[in-house]
Design a protein around this motif. Structure first.
Motif, PDB file in Angstrom:
ATOM      1  N   HIS A  54       0.867  -1.172   0.000  1.00  0.00           N
ATOM      2  CA  HIS A  54       0.000   0.000   0.000  1.00  0.00           C
ATOM      3  C   HIS A  54       0.908   1.227   0.000  1.00  0.00           C
ATOM      4  N   GLY A  55       1.417   1.578  -1.161  1.00  0.00           N
ATOM      5  CA  GLY A  55       2.303   2.722  -1.267  1.00  0.00           C
ATOM      6  C   GLY A  55       3.721   2.390  -0.809  1.00  0.00           C
ATOM      7  N   VAL A  56       4.611   3.377  -0.957  1.00  0.00           N
ATOM      8  CA  VAL A  56       6.023   3.215  -0.588  1.00  0.00           C
ATOM      9  C   VAL A  56       6.425   4.413   0.255  1.00  0.00           C
ATOM     10  N   LEU A  97       5.072 -11.725  -8.131  1.00  0.00           N
ATOM     11  CA  LEU A  97       4.417 -10.576  -8.750  1.00  0.00           C
ATOM     12  C   LEU A  97       4.240  -9.500  -7.685  1.00  0.00           C
ATOM     13  N   ILE A  98       4.652  -8.282  -7.992  1.00  0.00           N
ATOM     14  CA  ILE A  98       4.491  -7.144  -7.082  1.00  0.00           C
ATOM     15  C   ILE A  98       3.216  -6.398  -7.440  1.00  0.00           C
ATOM     16  N   THR A  99       2.376  -6.124  -6.423  1.00  0.00           N
ATOM     17  CA  THR A  99       1.156  -5.356  -6.649  1.00  0.00           C
ATOM     18  C   THR A  99       1.043  -4.243  -5.606  1.00  0.00           C
ATOM     19  N   PHE A 100       0.249  -3.225  -5.958  1.00  0.00           N
ATOM     20  CA  PHE A 100      -0.040  -2.110  -5.057  1.00  0.00           C
ATOM     21  C   PHE A 100      -1.545  -1.905  -5.023  1.00  0.00           C
ATOM     22  N   ASP A 101      -2.108  -1.790  -3.832  1.00  0.00           N
ATOM     23  CA  ASP A 101      -3.523  -1.485  -3.683  1.00  0.00           C
ATOM     24  C   ASP A 101      -3.697  -0.007  -3.334  1.00  0.00           C
ATOM     25  N   ASP A 102      -4.799   0.573  -3.788  1.00  0.00           N
ATOM     26  CA  ASP A 102      -5.180   1.971  -3.553  1.00  0.00           C
ATOM     27  C   ASP A 102      -4.358   2.933  -4.397  1.00  0.00           C
ATOM     28  N   THR A 103      -3.041   2.698  -4.491  1.00  0.00           N
ATOM     29  CA  THR A 103      -2.155   3.420  -5.411  1.00  0.00           C
ATOM     30  C   THR A 103      -2.148   4.924  -5.159  1.00  0.00           C
ATOM     31  N   ALA A 123       1.994  -4.329 -10.778  1.00  0.00           N
ATOM     32  CA  ALA A 123       0.605  -3.985 -11.093  1.00  0.00           C
ATOM     33  C   ALA A 123       0.082  -3.071  -9.992  1.00  0.00           C
ATOM     34  N   ALA A 124      -0.733  -2.087 -10.373  1.00  0.00           N
ATOM     35  CA  ALA A 124      -1.303  -1.134  -9.420  1.00  0.00           C
ATOM     36  C   ALA A 124      -2.817  -1.119  -9.574  1.00  0.00           C
TER      37      ALA A 124
END
Length: 325
Positions: A54-56, A97-103, A123-124
């Protein structure tokens, strides 16, 4: 979309040792040296790890995690997972696989440069009604309003985490009504939060970050009626198609929970992949492409704890503790 329903039965994971509770990062530090860790790591080589961020907030730590992945794993793209499902062929061993939620914007400003420098795809999943606005995420807004005098009849005030849990547990019309009451009664308005715009989404996609659907407004779908479930998914789908010039084919469930009505809507719209947040590894050929497991991780997670999450040891320990309660 046709897909194989045949599953491969993996060998049972090694027994998890009985251990006393400890802070998360401290636990990960010593778990890395557990005799079970090599066994879990070997088993994880034959599984698919999908990491859900959830973000960085810590670019340096995030970069160290990516470097770790390049040494220990095989980063794959969303398209590669789709292709594996379509062809019925498992992904390579140690696929991640790297994913991001809400972005939020840190995915553009911090994650994208780090990923691009290492040529790692991702993926975002975006909340469509926030794109091009300065609205805060509703859960951040609710916590701020409660700290500043906001009141809602159905949500007794308490700690922000308790408030959020209670709001999520409400039927969706009651959640929206409670948010309105918090806004009206609070004596301060929350700070604005600059969100991504359509041009940013196209920049992410050009940099190797695929864009997926995370609904219009991030409700808990299990608390929505049938019409709301469909409109939340279909409305975001249409918006992303307009902004990107192509329809999204992947979806991440808000709050990570599967909903069969959402599954039906996704199939109707031609989605190929759907992602949960159940803190598990999955098979290298997903048996249920609209219910793919993910591991919860944060950019601030130490590399030692990161290793135990990636191997599945820490998630297994958490499940064991939950079952023991």
């Amino acid at each position: 979309m046709p897909h194989s329903e045949t599953t491969t039965i993996s060998p049972a994971p090694p027994a998890v040792p009985v251990v006393p509770p400890a802070p998360a990062d401290a636990r990960g530090s010593w778990l890395r040296f557990s005799p079970a860790q090599p066994l879990f790591r070997a088993r994880a080589a034959q599984r698919l790890a999908v990491l859900a961020y959830h973000g960085v907030t810590d670019p340096r730590s995030f970069g160290a995690q990516l470097d770790r992945l390049r040494r220990l794993a095989t980063p794959v793209s969303l398209a590669a997972v789709e292709q594996a499902v379509a062809q019925g062929r498992p992904l390579p061993p140690r696929s991640v696989l790297i994913t991001f939620d809400d972005t939020d914007r840190t995915v553009l400003t911090h994650a994208l440069p780090a990923l691009a420098a290492r040529r790692i795809p991702a993926a975002a999943f975006v909340i469509a009604e926030l794109i091009g606005t300065d609205q805060p995420f509703w859960w951040h807004e609710a916590a701020f309003l409660a700290r500043n005098g906001g009141r809602a009849r159905l949500v007794p005030t308490g700690r922000p985490a308790e408030l959020l849990a209670r709001l999520k547990a409400l039927p969706d019309p009651d959640r929206r009504r409670s948010l309105h009451e918090l806004r009206v009664s609070a004596h301060r308005r929350p700070p604005r939060q600059e969100q991504l715009c359509p041009e940013d989404l196209r920049a992410l996609r050009a940099g190797g970050v695929a864009i997926g659907n995370h609904t219009l407004g991030h409700p808990s779908l299990g608390r929505c009626d049938d019409a709301t479930v469909h409109s939340e998914i279909a409305g975001a789908h249409l918006a992303l198609d307009k902004w990107l010039g192509e329809p999204p084919t992947a979806f991440a469930y808000p709050d990570g929970g599967y909903d069969p009505r959402a599954d039906a809507a996704l199939r109707q719209l031609g989605y190929r992949l759907g992602f949960l947040s159940d803190h598990r590894l999955g098979p290298r050929l997903p048996a249920h492409p609209l219910r793919i497991s993910r591991l919860q991780v944060d950019s601030t997670t130490s590399t030692r704890r990161f290793d135990t999450i990636l191997s599945g040891l820490e998630p297994a320990l958490q499940r064991w503790r939950g079952a023991a309660v």
